[in-house]
Scaffold this active site. Structure first.
Site, short mmCIF file in Angstrom:
data_model
loop_
_atom_site.label_atom_id
_atom_site.label_comp_id
_atom_site.label_asym_id
_atom_site.label_seq_id
_atom_site.Cartn_x
_atom_site.Cartn_y
_atom_site.Cartn_z
N GLU A 441 -9.38 1.98 10.70
CA GLU A 441 -8.27 2.55 11.47
C GLU A 441 -6.93 2.27 10.79
OE1 GLU A 441 -8.22 4.66 13.62
OE2 GLU A 441 -10.34 4.59 14.09
C1 LIG Z 1 -17.73 -0.47 8.65
C2 LIG Z 1 -16.76 0.63 8.43
C3 LIG Z 1 -16.61 1.62 9.39
C4 LIG Z 1 -15.73 2.68 9.19
N1 LIG Z 1 -15.66 3.71 10.10
C5 LIG Z 1 -14.97 4.83 9.77
C6 LIG Z 1 -15.06 6.01 10.57
O1 LIG Z 1 -15.70 6.01 11.62
N2 LIG Z 1 -14.42 7.13 10.17
C7 LIG Z 1 -13.70 7.16 9.01
O2 LIG Z 1 -13.15 8.21 8.69
N3 LIG Z 1 -13.58 6.06 8.23
C8 LIG Z 1 -14.20 4.91 8.57
N4 LIG Z 1 -14.11 3.79 7.78
C9 LIG Z 1 -13.26 3.84 6.60
C10 LIG Z 1 -12.01 2.99 6.75
O3 LIG Z 1 -11.15 3.55 7.71
C11 LIG Z 1 -11.39 2.86 5.35
O4 LIG Z 1 -12.23 1.98 4.63
C12 LIG Z 1 -9.97 2.36 5.39
O5 LIG Z 1 -9.13 3.34 5.95
C13 LIG Z 1 -9.42 2.01 4.01
O6 LIG Z 1 -9.73 2.99 3.06
P1 LIG Z 1 -10.42 2.57 1.69
O7 LIG Z 1 -11.62 1.75 2.03
O8 LIG Z 1 -10.63 3.75 0.85
O9 LIG Z 1 -9.37 1.61 1.00
P2 LIG Z 1 -8.13 2.06 0.09
O10 LIG Z 1 -7.38 3.16 0.73
O11 LIG Z 1 -8.62 2.25 -1.29
O12 LIG Z 1 -7.23 0.74 0.17
C14 LIG Z 1 -7.55 -0.45 -0.55
C15 LIG Z 1 -6.47 -1.49 -0.28
O13 LIG Z 1 -5.21 -0.99 -0.78
C16 LIG Z 1 -4.23 -0.99 0.25
N5 LIG Z 1 -3.41 0.22 0.12
C17 LIG Z 1 -3.81 1.48 -0.12
N6 LIG Z 1 -2.77 2.32 -0.14
C18 LIG Z 1 -1.67 1.58 0.09
C19 LIG Z 1 -0.28 1.87 0.22
N7 LIG Z 1 0.18 3.12 0.11
N8 LIG Z 1 0.56 0.83 0.49
C20 LIG Z 1 0.11 -0.43 0.62
N9 LIG Z 1 -1.21 -0.75 0.51
C21 LIG Z 1 -2.08 0.23 0.26
C22 LIG Z 1 -5.00 -0.99 1.57
O14 LIG Z 1 -4.27 -1.62 2.60
C23 LIG Z 1 -6.26 -1.78 1.20
O15 LIG Z 1 -6.03 -3.16 1.38
C24 LIG Z 1 -14.95 2.71 8.00
C25 LIG Z 1 -15.06 1.68 7.06
C26 LIG Z 1 -15.96 0.66 7.25
C27 LIG Z 1 -16.11 -0.39 6.19
#
Ligand SMILES: Cc1cc2nc3c(=O)[nH]c(=O)nc-3n(C[C@H](O)[C@H](O)[C@H](O)COP(=O)(O)OP(=O)(O)OC[C@H]3O[C@@H](n4cnc5c(N)ncnc54)[C@H](O)[C@@H]3O)c2cc1C
Length: 597
Positions: A441
């Protein structure tokens, strides 16, 4: 085996003393929420979570979900039966409008159940939790036809919902979405692409699963501006409402992950699936944010909920476990050792936990009240105020409460010593389950940036000004009573640090945006402490009032006052340190070249 007792008494106290639901009896839905009905819902909801959901939490974690060769997924043993009982009890319908079969009760009441169910079994609670978020988006932007087709069954719980944003190359940065939506002659769209990490994407609890999917139409700009939102049901729905053919969406695999094993986290493949546009084309992100705002508050509740159940178990253990002697002499002279609850360091962990959970419960229930007031309050001014307050505090409730919830759950595990690391005690599950709430989220770093980069400046800073006025009012009332004056002075000082930090960010964050980014997380925590502190002043005043009136349960209110004092002495001081961190700026943080890491 861990245990769970729903905090019924504390919850009823917050609903009465902090939310003051009686004051809103004239608003739609609040009239029905009589004290008797509220007490019945809280007590029965507590019993359901204790008796039905908690007993399958550990077993669900150990068994996990199973994907079968045909792509279907089974939740762990006992989950389907528990879900049927959940539906039968109408627990998913508490907050939903009556026109779709809901009970139309205030959000604060629904949020109570969200907390209890997430404490008892977070993985289970996510299935209906995502359904509620999906309903919120359909209610907000769906056409009358889509609402009529999908909402009654979703509200009932016969069908559940999901949210599909994430793709392998696209997490935080939704502009990178590749899933395509091609218009069809009949007005529907053909959806193709792969979504990952989709919670509750496939399972055997409900008859149909309604996926809300972000995708781009062929001529849309390849950025966030080109995103649209679609309803993609697992089974197509016939005009008469009955289930039709299987749609072109399937679960490719389920993830093996750190926690919430009993909630299926799915790779979802869309192969020309039939979808229906929800809201306007290319306005998908706005619609999705409606869902995400509701979901963010729900995730904040998960942080509170995991902390609550972990602290309860830690307190039980600390009363039983005999190790060492109290520093001030034996407290249990008949045995060879005292219970570890006599040790100040163990008390520190338990009191930190208690000060957090009771403050956080007040904040989320008060926040839920603002959600209702933003729509239902009598005047436009009141509606605007409530909307400003909840918009400002949503990233704090999501980010601060889940950061702290994880920290408190880990400290509760620490109370168990080595036993906390052993699976059968259940403590390591609470820590693992709590961890995801900081990530999904919108990761907590993104929440902090939303607060500092967007919410502070929104409407010329109207939200923060309104909130600081509210805090100042609590300070004034608190200082007027000598018994709460010290706590209120602590809140005043904390609010002063917040104002100083805000000023510094305004002066230095515009000139160099890295300064805003570097201080965002500390700022979110600073506002979080102020927000919990304001709740503690309110609760302390209410506790004195109850004691003055000769309340029956003097022990409950006396404990509240001691915890309030602990919060004042132990949490407010962090505000000055957080401000110093913010004012240190970004120079050292950003100075090293990336190759140096
Ligand atoms: C168990 C689980 C359930 C989930 N359920 C859902 C679901 O139901 N539906 C769905 O759509 N998704 C779901 N997700 C996905 C989840 O919402 C994403 O993993 C999350 O939004 C982060 O995206 P990412 O993993 O690609 O990390 P990234 O976007 O690659 O981010 C990696 C790190 O970089 C930081 N970062 C990235 N961009 C910036 C910025 N501009 N400024 C500062 N910091 C930044 C982030 O804070 C994070 O710490 C789920 C994930 C998990 C693990």
């Amino acid at each position: 085996m861990p245990s769970y007792r729903a905090p019924v008494k504390d919850t009823l106290f917050v609903l009465e003393a902090v939310c003051k639901l009686d004051n809103y009896a004239r608003l739609p839905g609040f009239g029905e929420a009589t004290p008797d009905l509220v007490a019945a819902v809280v007590e029965e909801g507590g019993k359901f979570c204790e008796g039905v959901l908690a007993p399958i939490n550990l077993s669900g974690d150990q068994q996990g979900c199973t994907r079968h060769a045909d792509g279907s997924v089974s939740a762990p043993d006992g989950f389907k039966a528990a879900y049927d009982q959940f539906v039968e009890g109408g627990w998913g319908t508490l907050m939903a409008p009556a026109e779709y079969g809901g009970q139309g009760l205030p959000h604060a009441i629904g949020t109570v159940f969200q907390e209890f169910s997430a404490s008892a079994n977070m993985a289970f609670a996510m299935y209906p939790g995502l359904n509620e978020g999906a309903q919120a988006a359909i209610m907000a932007v769906g056409s009358p036809e889509l609402k009529a087709r999908f909402l009654p069954n979703m509200v009932h719980g016969r069908w559940t919902g999901t949210m599909n944003l994430t793709e392998p190359q696209c997490g935080t940065d939704l502009g990178l979405i590749r899933t395509r939506a091609v218009p069809q002659a009949d007005g529907s769209y053909s959806i193709s692409g792969t979504k990952i990490f989709i919670s509750a994407g496939e399972h055997d609890l409900s008859e149909n699963i309604i996926h809300l999917v972000l995708a781009k139409t062929p001529d849309a700009p390849d950025s966030v501006k080109g995103i649209s939102l679609f309803i993609v049901p697992k089974f197509l729905v016939n005009p008469d409402g009955s289930l039709g053919a299987r749609n072109g969406v399937s679960c490719g695999s389920i993830e093996h992950k750190m926690g919430i094993h009993a909630n299926a986290t799915c790779v979802m493949n869309y192969d020309g699936a039939t979808g229906y546009l929800l809201g306007e084309e290319m306005k998908g992100l706005r619609a999705m944010f409606i869902m995400m705002n509701a979901a963010r508050l729900g995730v904040g509740v998960q942080g509170l909920a995991q902390a609550e159940v972990a602290v309860q178990n830690a307190a039980n253990y600390a009363r039983d476990r005999l190790q060492g002697r109290a520093l001030t002499g034996p407290k249990n002279p008949d045995a060879k050792a005292d219970p570890i609850i006599v040790h100040p360091d163990v008390r520190r962990m338990l009191m930190d936990g208690r000060a957090f959970t009771e403050g956080a419960r007040a904040l989320v229930l008060w926040g839920a009240l603002q959600v209702d007031l933003a729509h239902k309050a009598a005047t436009p001014e009141e509606r605007e105020l409530a909307d400003d307050l909840i918009s400002l505090l949503t990233p704090v409730i999501k980010g601060y409460l889940t950061d702290k919830g994880y920290e408190v759950a880990t400290a509760a595990q620490q109370v168990f010593g080595g036993h906390g690391y052993i699976a059968e005690w259940g403590m390591e599950q609470f820590v693992r389950d709590a961890r995801i709430a900081m990530i999904y989220e919108g990761a907590n770093g993104i929440q902090a940036m939303d607060l500092v980069g967007r919410k502070l400046a929104m409407n010329g800073g109207r939200g923060l000004r309104a909130y600081l006025a509210l805090v100042a009012e609590s300070v004034a009332v608190g200082k007027a009573d000598p018994r709460t004056a010290a706590l209120a002075a602590g809140l005043e000082a904390a609010a002063g640090e917040l104002q100083g930090a805000t000023m510094w960010l305004m002066q230095n964050g515009m000139a160099n945006p890295d300064n805003a980014g570097a201080g965002a997380s500390a700022y979110m925590h600073l506002l979080g402490i102020v927000a919990l502190g304001q709740m503690w002043v309110t609760m302390a005043l209410a506790s004195h009032k109850a004691l003055d009136a000769g309340a029956g349960d003097a022990g409950f209110f006396a404990a509240k006052l001691i915890t309030a004092r602990y919060f004042g002495e132990r949490c407010f001081p962090d505000c000055a340190a957080l401000r110093r961190k913010i004012e240190a700026g970004s120079e050292a943080m950003m100075a090293l070249p990336a190759e140096a890491f």
